[in-house]
Structure formats: structure tokens, C-alpha cells
Design a protein around this motif. Sequence first.
Motif, PDB file in Angstrom:
ATOM      1  N   PRO A   1       0.829  -1.205   0.000  1.00 18.46           N
ATOM      2  CA  PRO A   1       0.000   0.000   0.000  1.00 18.46           C
ATOM      3  C   PRO A   1       0.862   1.253   0.000  1.00 18.46           C
ATOM      4  N   TRP A   2       0.414   2.275  -0.711  1.00 15.32           N
ATOM      5  CA  TRP A   2       1.176   3.528  -0.702  1.00 15.32           C
ATOM      6  C   TRP A   2       0.244   4.719  -0.654  1.00 15.32           C
ATOM      7  N   VAL A   3       0.765   5.793  -0.061  1.00 13.90           N
ATOM      8  CA  VAL A   3      -0.013   6.997   0.225  1.00 13.90           C
ATOM      9  C   VAL A   3       0.618   8.178  -0.490  1.00 13.90           C
ATOM     10  N   LEU A   4      -0.209   8.979  -1.134  1.00 10.87           N
ATOM     11  CA  LEU A   4       0.271  10.224  -1.743  1.00 10.87           C
ATOM     12  C   LEU A   4      -0.171  11.402  -0.896  1.00 10.87           C
ATOM     13  N   ASP A   5       0.792  12.209  -0.453  1.00 13.89           N
ATOM     14  CA  ASP A   5       0.491  13.453   0.259  1.00 13.89           C
ATOM     15  C   ASP A   5       0.889  14.597  -0.668  1.00 13.89           C
ATOM     16  N   PRO A   6      -0.077  15.235  -1.305  1.00 15.65           N
ATOM     17  CA  PRO A   6       0.229  16.239  -2.339  1.00 15.65           C
ATOM     18  C   PRO A   6       0.544  17.609  -1.758  1.00 15.65           C
ATOM     19  N   VAL A   7       1.570  17.671  -0.931  1.00 16.07           N
ATOM     20  CA  VAL A   7       1.878  18.894  -0.171  1.00 16.07           C
ATOM     21  C   VAL A   7       2.178  20.086  -1.092  1.00 16.07           C
ATOM     22  N   ALA A   8       1.400  21.152  -0.893  1.00 14.54           N
ATOM     23  CA  ALA A   8       1.531  22.408  -1.652  1.00 14.54           C
ATOM     24  C   ALA A   8       1.249  22.247  -3.146  1.00 14.54           C
ATOM     25  N   VAL A   9       0.599  21.134  -3.515  1.00 17.43           N
ATOM     26  CA  VAL A   9       0.231  20.967  -4.922  1.00 17.43           C
ATOM     27  C   VAL A   9      -0.821  22.011  -5.305  1.00 17.43           C
TER      28      VAL A   9
ATOM     29  N   ALA B   1      -6.896  21.048  -5.754  1.00 19.81           N
ATOM     30  CA  ALA B   1      -5.955  21.247  -6.871  1.00 19.81           C
ATOM     31  C   ALA B   1      -5.620  19.915  -7.541  1.00 19.81           C
ATOM     32  N   LEU B   2      -5.426  18.870  -6.747  1.00 17.59           N
ATOM     33  CA  LEU B   2      -5.076  17.561  -7.302  1.00 17.59           C
ATOM     34  C   LEU B   2      -6.201  17.021  -8.187  1.00 17.59           C
ATOM     35  N   ALA B   3      -7.422  17.375  -7.833  1.00 19.10           N
ATOM     36  CA  ALA B   3      -8.575  16.943  -8.636  1.00 19.10           C
ATOM     37  C   ALA B   3      -8.761  17.809  -9.866  1.00 19.10           C
ATOM     38  N   GLY B   4      -7.942  18.836  -9.987  1.00 17.71           N
ATOM     39  CA  GLY B   4      -8.042  19.712 -11.152  1.00 17.71           C
ATOM     40  C   GLY B   4      -9.148  20.745 -11.034  1.00 17.71           C
ATOM     41  N   LEU B   5      -9.609  20.984  -9.795  1.00 21.33           N
ATOM     42  CA  LEU B   5     -10.738  21.899  -9.601  1.00 21.33           C
ATOM     43  C   LEU B   5     -10.330  23.233  -8.983  1.00 21.33           C
ATOM     44  N   GLY B   6      -9.033  23.471  -8.766  1.00 26.07           N
ATOM     45  CA  GLY B   6      -8.633  24.725  -8.137  1.00 26.07           C
ATOM     46  C   GLY B   6      -7.143  24.936  -8.259  1.00 26.07           C
ATOM     47  N   ALA B   7      -6.680  26.067  -7.778  1.00 25.91           N
ATOM     48  CA  ALA B   7      -5.295  26.463  -8.010  1.00 25.91           C
ATOM     49  C   ALA B   7      -4.399  26.301  -6.800  1.00 25.91           C
TER      50      ALA B   7
END
Lengths: 268, 268, 268
Positions: free
Chosen positions: B89-97, B127-133
Motif C-alpha cells: 500500500p502507498w499513500v500520496l500526500d500532495p503537499v503544496a500541490v 488542486a489535485l482533482a483539477g478543480l482549483g489552483a
Amino acid sequence: MADSYLSALNILRETTPLVQCLTNAVVMQFSANVLLAAGASPAMVDTPAESAEFARIANAVLINPGTPSTEQYQGMHNAIAGAQAAGTPWVLDPVAVGGLSQRTEFAAGVVEKHPTAIRGNASEVVALAGLGAGGRGVDATDTVEAALEAAQLLAQRTGAVVAVSGAEDLIVSTERTTWLRSGDPMLQLVIGTGCSLGALVAAYLGATRGTDISAHDAVLAAHAHIGAAGQLAAQRSSSPGSFAVAFIDALYELDFATIATLCSIREA
Amino acid sequence: MADSYLSALNILRETTPLVQCLTNAVVMQFSANVLLAAGASPAMVDTPAESAEFARIANAVLINPGTPSTEQYQGMHNAIAGAQAAGTPWVLDPVAVGGLSQRTEFAAGVVEKHPTAIRGNASEVVALAGLGAGGRGVDATDTVEAALEAAQLLAQRTGAVVAVSGAEDLIVSTERTTWLRSGDPMLQLVIGTGCSLGALVAAYLGATRGTDISAHDAVLAAHAHIGAAGQLAAQRSSSPGSFAVAFIDALYELDFATIATLCSIREA
Amino acid sequence: MADSYLSALNILRETTPLVQCLTNAVVMQFSANVLLAAGASPAMVDTPAESAEFARIANAVLINPGTPSTEQYQGMHNAIAGAQAAGTPWVLDPVAVGGLSQRTEFAAGVVEKHPTAIRGNASEVVALAGLGAGGRGVDATDTVEAALEAAQLLAQRTGAVVAVSGAEDLIVSTERTTWLRSGDPMLQLVIGTGCSLGALVAAYLGATRGTDISAHDAVLAAHAHIGAAGQLAAQRSSSPGSFAVAFIDALYELDFATIATLCSIREA
């Protein structure tokens, strides 16, 4: 002999040895605080351009490839060369060697360059001696007793003092084998207590170089200092956050008489 | 269901999962101490040469590109490949994305490789979902409520459990939406509480893999553990230095019964 | 004037300036916690790809080449360019400059790009001005008094506010010379107190930019805040582990009236 290793603490505090740490990013801050609390002066100079230069003015060098970038590996090679050229004592901490291929190859190479001391857990020392495949990540899966042969082999081959950390610590050189009972299991719940022991081994070697204290006793002194601090901290706290704070406090507060009452040493 | 997530804590402590963290240099030490206090074993193996190798033996992997060098990015790609090959299992933490271009591109790429979980603040998830900046540096400028649609979209697209941290935490998977009220505002004044939550999510996923506890409940358990520790710490301290110490202590001391009394959970 | 520097603390807490720190790996965590406790928001964005981008949205930038990789050096150049383009205040902390060749060359180059402030110990400031060969690793071997001429020279040449840390701190700009008596010797036994002072100088410059508080007073305010926190911590603890915790607490708890009672300031 007991007096010899205990007097090292006073020499450390009088000389404030400058310890160059090429170590992993996880424990840089903690190792620096351990050195400061114990009485040494840390400097984490680890770039290729500056490592050799600094190893010539440092009193001791630590090599710990815990999170090594390509540049830090080069910095380590340069620092070792600088230390060798200047006669600066240096310590190899073979963190997670055995379990991971690149660092195992690195450690196998530099161990031949005659480190003053080697410090690791049982699985790391066994793997470094070529007698086993390493532990589980940074955790040992061998007992300290099982690492005795490996430690003796490494000491014979390299001339280093070889220290194995565990429930009881083992310190081996070509002429002596010493067992040290100290410390507290809580030390394993604070990141960097093992890695900072490597840094403190370097500090004690740097402080006592040129004195009548042997490298073996300097390594023993570092282990006793860390172990006694763990015991003192465990008297003050039973949870790892406050234990870590108490451990740094204890490194600073301990005198050699108290260390002597907390540690049990036997020569084998 | 409440019992399901709470029993995860006991499994974590019994199994001591080995958690490989490819994370930012700011929080490496703190994240390691959080994992140790909670009951896991950290290893920050993040180099290109060793990341894939280690991801095959680790119980879980964390990917957090907070301060990513070129080599660490490569290490992250390799770790993900190793985790996929081994089913780790792996986890993505999209810090400051969102706010920063290079890591946004990186996260957009690896999110398609089906992380087991994604954990971030509201602005990062949006932001990761492509819905914001994105937010302001590492701070969220969106509310958790506003991230619900983004979390659902990511969960549908990737199959991941998606967790959004905030005043109330949101945990979304394809079949459930859970709100968790826990924690304390003081957590935001200690660096790394969010990043170490990502590491603890990985630990719980690694510990519960192959049990009857779902990934959704494992992610929930990690959030409840961190949140309850924040509440316990806030009862003991009202300033961030001593709060951070009490927080680590609390992670270690908490049992599931106490966590249950401190957290409020509702399924939506 | 006293009022001017003291009101900076309230502005800092009201504005929560976003401080981009390109700093060494040893002190990243501690510097972030210092900024959070004081009232600022840290972000350690230091890669070549993102540094310039972030320097345009940050309120201030810190450049501290303590453990600089090739990539971080490039990140520093890019961050300075981004800061200059956007008018973002930036601080140079010339850590260990003089004693080490590569960073000395780096600092000699970037000091010509007009940092808003320069903060170092006496030996670093003397070396940066070209008047000496640096200290012993990160330790000063010159007195603050001996650095006065160097500080004045640098202030004249670059327009920066130049701050020299020591038993008494010295803050020099083209129009004023201020001596600040505060702090406690125990600060030197905690790693990162000097480096985090550099980060806090950036925070105060970012917070007060565009107000009627001068850069000189902003730099003074950062030094008084750190110094007073050291004094408060020393009242609560006399060992470095618990002192470090109390220091972070004090940064958070201090108000300007208490700072004023703890610090002694004289204009020369």
C-alpha cells in the motif's frame, strides 16, 4: 580502566571537539543537539566541495549513509580522504547495511580505509563483516551475542574499535572485548538515539586523541554516556516525547560519577 | 464500524509495520518519532538506487514531495513502481500541490498510478482533482466542505481513499463518506503534524492489509489517533513547544477506548 | 523608536507572513517551529524549479547555505532573482562563511545582489566583509565588537541591515547602530537558534514591509523576540532539552511589553 573511560567525559567538556557529521537527514538536528548537550560542537559539512577541507580542521568525522544522495556519497569519500590525510579519527555507522544494496557496497568499500571506529546494531555489523544479510530496515534481527564473531573479525581486519548496540552493548578491539549494560528500551522509541551515539563516539575519539585514553575507552565512554542518559531519562518520563527531552537534559547534566553508578561494565 | 477502526490500533502495535517514508526534509525527524510513538517502524529510504528495493519489503510507502530534489523525485517514481509490483500500500500526500508547478505536475502523474490513499488539506485535494489552483504555500485557503466534490472525484477516478484534513476531517472512498471531529487548533502550530498524519495513514494501511479492516477504516483510524493525541496534548499544554512533546507522548499512551471518547464520527 | 520595533510583533501576528526558507537540513524543522510559534508561516521551498516562483508570492525569503547541495545553490540563486523581481525582502545568513571555500564564494557573489538584511555571528560577518578568515566551523572566534567595522562596511556597500549575533547583538544600517542586550548562553546549546533567528528576521521584514516600521527596527524586533524568549526559557529550565521546549513556548507566549522589560537597547 574504569577511571580511564570516565575521565574522557571531562576531557570532552574541556576541549569541545568539533565533530563533522556526514549523516542522514532524519537525525541531523537530533545528533547536533546530542553533541551540544554532551559537550561537543557539531558541524554537518557534507558537500563534495567542502568535506575534505573541513575534515582537516575537524577533531573527528562521522560517516552515516542513512539517506545518501549521490553528492553526499561523494562528500563522504572526500571527507574520509581528508580525515586520512590529516590523521583525523573517523567513525563508520553502517546504517541499514546488508538490507540495501547501494549502501552495502559503499560500506564494504570504505570499511577497508581503516575507520577508527565502527558502530552499528548487530545485524549491520554482521552484514558488514560479510556474515549475514542485514536486518529489517534500520532494526536489528540478530542479537548482540550473535555479532561477537563479526565484530572480532572486523576489528582484526580493519584495526577499528567495533561497537555493537543492543540490550547489552559490545565493544571489541584487537586487544579487548567489553560488555556494557546501560540504557533503557525507551531509547528505541526516539529516532536518532543510535545515530547520535555514532556522532558521540566520534566526539569522544576527537577529544581523547593524543591523550592516554585509548580509542577503545573513548568508544566505551560514548556508549556509557548515552546509556546512562537513557536510564536517567527513563526515571523522569515513561513516554517517548518527554523522554527525548529528558534524555538531552541528562546528557548535559551527567557527571562521570553518576555514569559510573548507572553503568555495568565487564571485560570478557 | 466504530469497532473496526478502533481495533486497527491494536493491530498496528502488534505488527509494528515498517513504513518507508519518501518525505520532505523538514518533517523527517518528527514523522519518524510520530511513527515510533504510535507503534510503527520508520525508514526514510528515498534514493533512486534503493527505493524500489525497499518498497518491496516495506509494509507501506509514503510519497510526500515537500522538498523534492531531482534524485528524490526519481526515488519516488521507483518506490511507487516497487510498491505496485509487490502490492505494498502507498499513500500520496500532495503537499503544496496547486501552488507550485513542478510538484503539481509530479502529483498529477503519480495519482494515476492508483495510490491506496491520498491525504492532504482542502486546497491540495481540490488542486489535485483539477478543480482549483491550490492554497497559500502549505496552508489551505479552501474549506474541507468545499473539497468534498474533489475528494469524491479523486476517489472515483483512482480508487483511493481520499482524506482531507481540516477543522473537521473528511474521509471519502467509493462507498463511504465519513466526517471526523477531533484534533485541536494547536496542531497547526507544530510543523509536520499534517505530514506525519500521512505517514501514519501509511502505517495503518500496512498494519491492516490482509485483515478484515477496510482501507477506509485504516485511514480513519490514523486520523482519529492523531486527532485524539492533539486533544490530549491540548489538555496538558497551551504553548506549541510543550504541546509538541505532549502530542508525541499522547500518541504512545492512547488506547482505543480513549480515542473513541475523544473523537466524534459520522457517516454521511 | 522602542515603540516602533515593539509594534512589529503585533503586525507579525496579524499578518502571519509567509516565509520561504532555503536553509540547511539540520535546522529546517526547528526553524519552521520557531516561525510558527512566533506567528509566521514557514515554507521550505528550495528547488531550482520552484524557488523563483515561490519567492514571488512569499512575503520574505531566507538564504542560509549551511548544507548546500548543487541543486539548493541553484534554488538559492533562483529565489534571489525571484525576490528581486517581486521586491520581496530577503535575508542572507552566511553560515560558516570564511572557513569553507565554496560557500564563501557563493556568499561573496550574492551579497552584491543587495539583501535586505544580513545576519551572522562575528566571524561570519568579518569574513563576508573580506576582513578575516572566518571562525571554527559554525562557531565565532571574533567578538561582536570586533565585527563593528565589518558590519558598517557591509551596510555601506550593500544597503543591507547587518546584524551580528553574540553576547550582545549589534544591528547596523547606513543610518543607525544599535546594541541589544538580551538572550541567554543556553541558546548556544540548542542547534538552530542562530539559523532560526535568520528566519525570524525574514518574517519581521515581510510583516512590516510597507508599514512605517523601518527594516532596521524589523531586524531589531526579531533579535529582541528571540533574545527575550531565551531569557524566559532560562527562567524555566537549566538544561538544553527542556530549555529548547521552553524557548518555543516563550516565542509564542511573549507580548511586546514583556519583551521590552527583558531587553536592553542602546543606540550608538
